[in-house]
Structure formats: C-alpha cells, structure tokens
Scaffold this active site. Structure first.
Site, PDB file in Angstrom:
ATOM      1  N   HIS A 273      41.770  28.677  56.601  1.00 16.37           N
ATOM      2  CA  HIS A 273      41.418  29.066  58.066  1.00 16.37           C
ATOM      3  C   HIS A 273      42.359  29.874  58.517  1.00 16.37           C
ATOM      4  O   HIS A 273      43.241  29.621  59.466  1.00 16.37           O
ATOM      5  CB  HIS A 273      41.633  27.400  58.682  1.00 16.37           C
ATOM      6  CG  HIS A 273      40.512  26.497  58.510  1.00 16.37           C
ATOM      7  ND1 HIS A 273      40.550  25.736  57.574  1.00 16.37           N
ATOM      8  CD2 HIS A 273      39.109  26.365  58.859  1.00 16.37           C
ATOM      9  CE1 HIS A 273      39.596  24.958  57.491  1.00 16.37           C
ATOM     10  NE2 HIS A 273      38.719  25.566  58.359  1.00 16.37           N
TER      11      HIS A 273
ATOM     12  N   HIS B 179      38.628  34.557  57.605  1.00 15.49           N
ATOM     13  CA  HIS B 179      37.522  33.235  57.866  1.00 15.49           C
ATOM     14  C   HIS B 179      36.984  33.759  59.433  1.00 15.49           C
ATOM     15  O   HIS B 179      35.743  33.684  59.546  1.00 15.49           O
ATOM     16  CB  HIS B 179      38.125  32.095  57.872  1.00 15.49           C
ATOM     17  CG  HIS B 179      37.297  30.972  58.710  1.00 15.49           C
ATOM     18  ND1 HIS B 179      35.956  30.763  57.964  1.00 15.49           N
ATOM     19  CD2 HIS B 179      37.388  30.027  59.752  1.00 15.49           C
ATOM     20  CE1 HIS B 179      35.389  29.800  58.818  1.00 15.49           C
ATOM     21  NE2 HIS B 179      36.180  29.418  59.703  1.00 15.49           N
TER      22      HIS B 179
ATOM     23  N   ASP C   4      39.470  29.325  65.501  1.00 17.80           N
ATOM     24  CA  ASP C   4      40.285  28.429  64.619  1.00 17.80           C
ATOM     25  C   ASP C   4      41.571  29.156  64.785  1.00 17.80           C
ATOM     26  O   ASP C   4      42.734  28.929  63.591  1.00 17.80           O
ATOM     27  CB  ASP C   4      39.997  28.742  63.034  1.00 17.80           C
ATOM     28  CG  ASP C   4      39.079  27.819  62.709  1.00 17.80           C
ATOM     29  OD1 ASP C   4      39.202  26.639  63.061  1.00 17.80           O
ATOM     30  OD2 ASP C   4      38.066  27.966  61.733  1.00 17.80           O
TER      31      ASP C   4
END
Length: 536
Positions: free
Chosen positions: A254, A258, A295
C-alpha cells in the site's frame, strides 16, 4: 421458473442467467404477463382480437362468459403492465441491493465452509476471505494498548506532516512533473498510459520513485483536465509531490506505486467504449482524485489490526472504515497546504459535488463492503438486461456513483487481471505486507490474522481462492456491464488463475467446464434456507 433456477451445467457467462432477487421478480412478472396473454389468447376470437388491439367484428356475438373473460384478462394485463412500469423505474440501489447482497453472502459462506473443511491452508484462505470481504469479524479479546516508541499523536491523524519533498522546481515544470535524468525512457514507458498493463514498477524506477506524481500528471494532461478546471501546473505538482510524500515507501504493497497503478487502471476503465460520454469531466476528475488519495498514509496493517490494538485511528473513526476515513481526511487536508489547492478555481457547487463523490468512492474501497458493492452492481446489470434498456442509462446520482464506486473498486482489485509478471510482483508485495503484520501480531501476543502467518500461509492457494471467490465474480459482473469491452481482461484473469492453480502444492487435476470456478453467482438457495431466513 427458468429465471430463478440455473442448471449446474449452465455456461458461466450465459445471457439468460439471472440471480439477483429483484431482477428475478421482474423476469417472473414478465413471464406471468406473457402467460396471461397466452391464456387469454385462447379464450376466443373476441379476446384474441382485443388483445391484439383490434375490436371484434361483432361484440354482440360474444357470449357473456367470453365477455367476462375478456374484461378480466384486460384488467389483469393492465395491472401487470403498471407493476412492471413501476418496478422498471424504481431506484434499486438500497433495499433491493441488500437482498442480493445477503443472498450472495449466504452462497459464499456455504462455499467457504466447504473450502475450510478441505485442509488447514484451505481454512486459512476461507477465514481471510470471510473476514476481509464479508464484513464478518471473529470475536477477539482486546489486549491492553501496546507500548510503542512512537505512538501516533492525534495531531498526525488529522493530517499534515512537514513537507516531505526535497525540492520543487521553481522555473520550468518537468515534462512529467518529476525531476529525472531518464526522461526519455520514462516518456517511452508512459506511452502505455492509455493501455491496460502499464508497467508501473518501471515508471517508479524511472521517475525517482515518484510514480504517482508522474502518472497523474500524465493522465490529467491526457484528458485535458488542467485546462478544463483551470488547475495551475505548479499547484498540481506541489500537491502531488506532497501527497506522494505521505505514502509510505517502506510499506510493501500500500504505497504510491499501488496508488499510481489504481489511478492508471481507473483511467483505462473510464475510457472503455461502453462508458464513452457517460460521465462528466467533474465526475472523471473526482474518480482520478479518489484513486490518488485512496490509500494515502497507509500504515501497512489492516483495519482489524488497528481496532484490535486500540489505535488512535480506530478511536477517532469509531472502528468504522478506519483507514478509508483516514485516507480521505489526509487527502483533503493536504489541499490546505501552501499552493496545494488544485480545486481553487472550481465553483463552490463543483467543490461540494466533487467532495461528495470522492468520499463515496474512497469509502467504497473498504474491502468489507465488497459483497454489497458487487450485489448492487449485479442487480444493476441484470435489471438493465431484463428491462431491455440496451444502453447504459445512468440518470440519477445513485446509479452514477454506484458505477464509479464499482470502477474504482475494480481498479483497486485489478492485480489478477494484469499481465502475469505484474500480477506476480503485486502478489509478492501483498504477502510481504501480510507477513509483516503477522510478525507484529505474533510479537504482541495477538491471534495472527488469516494469511498473515508466514509459517502456514499458502500463497498460491490464497490467490486461487481470491480469484474464485472475489476477483472473478467482480470482474465478470463488470464485463457484463461494459460488454464486450472487458473480455480480454477476463481472459487474462482466468489464465492467471490457471497459472497459480498449477502451482498449488499437490493440486488436483485442473477442473474444467462450468465447475472451474467454485463460487459462481448462479447458485440457488434451498427452500429450507429460505424458510430459515424468513424465521430470522
């Protein structure tokens, strides 16, 4: 009824396969209407002519019984037509979606129970899928708050750290927003920005580990959104570098690579022919921004870990979509930095609309919401089929945001649908992150989360299970929505599934045909289960 019952040998992609309850009701009512019309058709020439829209030649010749039958048939057909009209125009998102979601959860639970009985690793895969994607958590005994060298202060939860970027260009804006001595190689790599399967790892390598900045800069320019919304290039660059600085490069999965991958995947999905001219520029900007921040500041552990360890974040967000709420707060908070407000030239109405959409999209990336999102999408797809709308008509906010949420969710779960070399890298990264969490849990005396124990987890089996129970049903439904645009992605997903299946230790011979995927959204519930549901 053929609309509600499916043969085990039915083709997985059968056009007439209807499994969501609301779509089944519509199909059943249509069948009833057709049957009533057919029965009335045989009542006599007067009835037949009336149903066909032509009056009988001599109504006086009709027998009283036939007149009565004709009137009853007409009234019944009018009632059915009214019901169908009401149902077809009904916004199906909420309670109807819940019906489908609950049904899918029961179906998947049965499959997972079977899987968990096969082996120890099968049980772990089953527990992981159940806890992550079904919003079901096992009872846990909460420990005392752990003593940490650097506990997160409340101030950090609400946002800004000191500027993480070392330098910002003051004169010329770099071609891709990042300072690099490999600009030509980066340019060549970014030629694939509009294609599925961009090597975002290579982009990270060539951009000085600023893939998110480079990809978003390119995507927004590609879509001409800087000009549309009067976003100053220097403001955009400062925000992107600040945002990327708040992703943790020491988190295996993460991280900003990503985030860049999800942005680029969503960009490609938004460009699919079936969605051409469907979404406004503001909706597209909101989707790209949502993917960019979805994220940010991820600590590399799950929501449940944060809850189990009494973290400050779980306290702040009342254990509800803890990380997703935090990502949103940080992403929007960073806009308040000096020369960081990329939305400064939007109207107040546009800002409020964008914010609402971004919040709805990022909250939907909480994997525990997966089954509800899938059920809503499946209901939408099947409802469009049975109402013969033909084209994707999204004429209200609920439908539009539902498709955007699904699109972002698909982009977030796109790894298995990517070329195998990319998929394998992502798998290595997510397992490394899981194992790191497992190590922390072991050290803290906590129960180790499913798939997080490096001593017992089966990587290959977990990927096969993830595809069978989560990724394939989702991507198959998306492919139905945009048919035939996503067929190539679905083929790649299935090929990748076979690759991992072939590497499962002591794996049985490949299953072929309709049983290839263990969990299919065509399972029918037994009458006993339906009755049990009614009792509860």
């Amino acid at each position: 009824n053929s609309s509600r019952t499916s043969s085990a040998a039915s083709d997985l992609h059968g056009e007439d396969m209807i499994v969501t309850p609301f779509a089944q009701v519509l199909a059943s009512l249509r069948t009833v209407r057709s049957n009533v019309a057919a029965l009335a058709h045989g009542a006599g020439s007067a009835t037949r002519q009336a149903l066909l829209g032509t009056p009988p030649q001599s109504s006086q010749q009709a027998a009283p019984a036939e007149e009565s039958g004709l009137q009853l048939a007409q009234e019944t057909l009018e009632e059915l037509d009214w019901c169908l009209e009401q149902l077809e125009t009904l916004q199906t998102r909420r309670s109807v979606g819940e019906m489908a979601s609950n049904k899918f959860k029961r179906m998947l639970n049965r499959e997972l129970t079977h899987l968990s009985e096969t082996s120890r690793s099968g049980n772990q895969v089953s527990e992981y899928i159940s806890q992550t994607f079904l919003d079901q958590q096992a009872e846990v005994e909460l420990p005392a708050p752990p003593t940490e060298d650097h506990p997160w202060p409340m101030a950090q939860i609400t946002g800004l750290r000191k500027s993480c970027h070392t330098s910002l260009p003051t004169a010329a804006i770099p071609r891709f927003g990042v300072q690099t001595d490999q600009e030509e190689q980066l340019a060549k790599e970014l030629e694939d920005t509009n294609k599925w399967g961009l090597d975002v790892f290579k982009v990270a390598e060539l951009s000085g580990n600023r893939p998110l900045t480079a990809v978003i800069f390119r995507v927004l320019q590609e879509r001409d959104l800087l000009k549309t919304f009067q976003i100053p290039a220097d403001t955009l660059l400062r925000y992107l570098l600040t945002l990327e600085g708040h992703y943790h490069s020491n988190v295996a999965y993460h991280n900003s690579i990503h985030a860049a991958d999800v942005v680029q995947s969503a960009h490609v999905l938004l460009g699919t022919p079936a969605l051409e001219a469907v979404f406004t520029d503001l909706e597209v900007l909101a989707a790209i921004f949502a993917c960019a921040i979805h994220d940010v500041d991820h600590p590399g552990v799950s929501n449940q870990f944060l809850i189990n360890t009494n973290s400050e974040l779980a306290l702040m967000y009342n254990d509800s979509s803890v990380l997703e709420n935090h990502h949103l707060a940080v992403g929007f908070k960073l806009l308040q930095g000096e020369n960081c407000d990329i939305f400064q030239n939007l109207s107040t109405k546009q800002k409020l609309s964008l914010r609402r959409m971004v919040i709805d999209m990022v909250l939907a990336t909480d994997m525990s919401k997966h089954m509800s999102l899938l059920a809503d999408l499946k209901t939408m797809v099947e409802t469009k089929k049975v109402t013969s709308l033909g084209v994707l008509l999204l004429d209200n906010y609920s439908d539009r945001i539902q498709v955007l949420q699904s699109l972002v969710h698909c982009a977030d779960l796109s790894n298995p649908a990517k070329p195998l070399p990319l998929y394998r890298q992502w798998t290595e990264r997510i397992m490394a992150e899981f194992f790191q969490q497992g190590d922390r849990e072991r050290e803290s005396g906590l129960d180790i989360s499913p798939m997080c124990d490096k001593h017992t987890a089966s990587v290959e089996k977990s990927q096969v299970g993830f595809i069978d129970y989560i990724a394939h049903p989702l991507w198959e439904t998306w492919a139905d929505l945009v048919h035939p645009d996503a067929q190539e992605l679905l083929d790649t997903l299935e090929d990748n599934r076979e690759w991992y299946q072939s590497r499962v230790p002591c794996s049985p011979p490949h299953a072929i045909g309709p049983d290839r995927f263990k969990f299919e959204l065509t399972l029918e519930e037994t009458e006993e289960e339906e009755e049990e549901d009614e009792r509860h």
